[in-house]
Design a protein around this motif. Structure first.
Motif, PDB file in Angstrom:
ATOM      1  N   ARG A   1     100.241  12.896 -35.175  1.00  0.00           N
ATOM      2  CA  ARG A   1     101.161  13.322 -34.227  1.00  0.00           C
ATOM      3  C   ARG A   1     101.394  11.978 -32.839  1.00  0.00           C
TER       4      ARG A   1
ATOM      5  N   ASP B   1     105.001  17.631 -28.021  1.00  0.00           N
ATOM      6  CA  ASP B   1     104.367  18.243 -28.891  1.00  0.00           C
ATOM      7  C   ASP B   1     105.317  19.013 -29.859  1.00  0.00           C
TER       8      ASP B   1
ATOM      9  N   TYR C   1     100.075  19.792 -38.248  1.00  0.00           N
ATOM     10  CA  TYR C   1      99.359  20.834 -37.440  1.00  0.00           C
ATOM     11  C   TYR C   1      98.062  20.395 -37.171  1.00  0.00           C
TER      12      TYR C   1
ATOM     13  N   ARG D   1      93.112  22.327 -33.037  1.00  0.00           N
ATOM     14  CA  ARG D   1      94.475  21.874 -32.285  1.00  0.00           C
ATOM     15  C   ARG D   1      94.040  22.099 -30.859  1.00  0.00           C
ATOM     16  N   GLU D   2      93.347  23.182 -30.648  1.00  0.00           N
ATOM     17  CA  GLU D   2      92.620  23.283 -29.214  1.00  0.00           C
ATOM     18  C   GLU D   2      91.896  22.024 -28.664  1.00  0.00           C
ATOM     19  N   LYS D   3      90.993  21.569 -29.634  1.00  0.00           N
ATOM     20  CA  LYS D   3      90.212  20.366 -29.354  1.00  0.00           C
ATOM     21  C   LYS D   3      91.160  19.197 -28.923  1.00  0.00           C
ATOM     22  N   MET D   4      92.155  19.258 -29.896  1.00  0.00           N
ATOM     23  CA  MET D   4      93.153  17.841 -29.823  1.00  0.00           C
ATOM     24  C   MET D   4      93.724  17.888 -28.242  1.00  0.00           C
ATOM     25  N   ARG D   5      94.035  19.364 -28.002  1.00  0.00           N
ATOM     26  CA  ARG D   5      94.883  19.557 -26.513  1.00  0.00           C
ATOM     27  C   ARG D   5      93.808  19.105 -25.344  1.00  0.00           C
ATOM     28  N   ARG D   6      92.625  19.299 -25.539  1.00  0.00           N
ATOM     29  CA  ARG D   6      91.538  18.940 -24.563  1.00  0.00           C
ATOM     30  C   ARG D   6      91.289  17.644 -24.422  1.00  0.00           C
TER      31      ARG D   6
ATOM     32  N   TYR E   1     105.539  14.399 -22.201  1.00  0.00           N
ATOM     33  CA  TYR E   1     105.092  15.456 -22.945  1.00  0.00           C
ATOM     34  C   TYR E   1     105.917  15.337 -24.398  1.00  0.00           C
TER      35      TYR E   1
ATOM     36  N   LEU F   1      95.672  14.580 -35.214  1.00  0.00           N
ATOM     37  CA  LEU F   1      96.225  13.940 -34.132  1.00  0.00           C
ATOM     38  C   LEU F   1      96.932  12.689 -34.184  1.00  0.00           C
TER      39      LEU F   1
ATOM     40  N   GLU G   1     105.565  25.330 -31.110  1.00  0.00           N
ATOM     41  CA  GLU G   1     104.620  26.095 -31.907  1.00  0.00           C
ATOM     42  C   GLU G   1     104.940  27.659 -32.250  1.00  0.00           C
TER      43      GLU G   1
END
Length: 198
Positions: A139, A168, A133, A192-197, A166, A136, A171
């Protein structure tokens, strides 16, 4: 004689097979016997002919793979979008169509899913929920591995992977865990949000 017209719709092409050999394909349009023969010089009108209508160009496909297990036996899954195109119609025909008149992308997907499930499972069971999770790099590694195996699997069935836009985790599997974990997970969620950004 052969007076019927053949119409190939926009977005598709008609592939002609005779004696297990690819004789060529017709782009969209309406054809008579004469114009078919102009396009397909090797076609023999007296031999049994199989005509397969396929999507011409790129086909986007969304799918997910569930029932994966992390090292602590949590459920996990991935969501994927791939863009494929038909690369070797004969291979596709021999391996997937067999005697069916019609092949849905769903039929292809169930084959792919089974193969890739094993590949993903053998990777994912080596890692904990936290690793998966929050990491990065991991993943990215899973994605590359997945893409490599997907390419190989597809090409055996006559398809080419054009693009994997895509990849991922699914979740929905992890919402409960995240709620139970409280503070630890908030940190992970932020990561995780930071990873997304990025």
């Amino acid at each position: 004689g052969f007076t019927k017209k053949i119409t190939v719709m926009q977005g598709t092409k008609a592939i002609f097979l005779q004696g297990g050999k690819y004789q060529g394909d017709l782009p969209p349009g309406t054809y008579t016997a004469d114009s078919v023969l102009e396009f397909l010089k090797t076609l023999n009108f007296y031999e049994k002919t199989t005509i397969v209508l396929v999507d011409d160009g790129d086909i986007p496909v969304d799918f997910s793979i569930g029932s994966l297990r992390t090292s602590e036996n949590f459920d996990a899954g991935v969501k994927v979008r791939m863009v494929v195109k038909i690369d070797k119609p004969i291979l596709m025909f021999d391996n997937l169509m067999k005697s069916r008149p019609h092949l849905e992308i769903m039929d292809l997907l169930s084959n792919i899913r089974n193969e890739l499930l094993n590949v993903l499972q053998s990777k994912i069971k080596g890692y904990s929920f936290e690793d998966l999770y929050g990491n990065l790099e991991l993943r990215k590694e899973l994605q590359q591995d997945f893409e490599f195996n997907l390419t190989t699997t597809l090409s055996r069935w006559g398809f080419q992977l054009v693009h994997l836009p895509y990849f991922d985790y699914d979740e929905s599997y992890w919402e409960d865990i995240i709620q139970q974990r409280g503070a630890l997970s908030r940190e992970l969620v932020e990561k995780r949000e930071k990873m997304r950004r990025e």
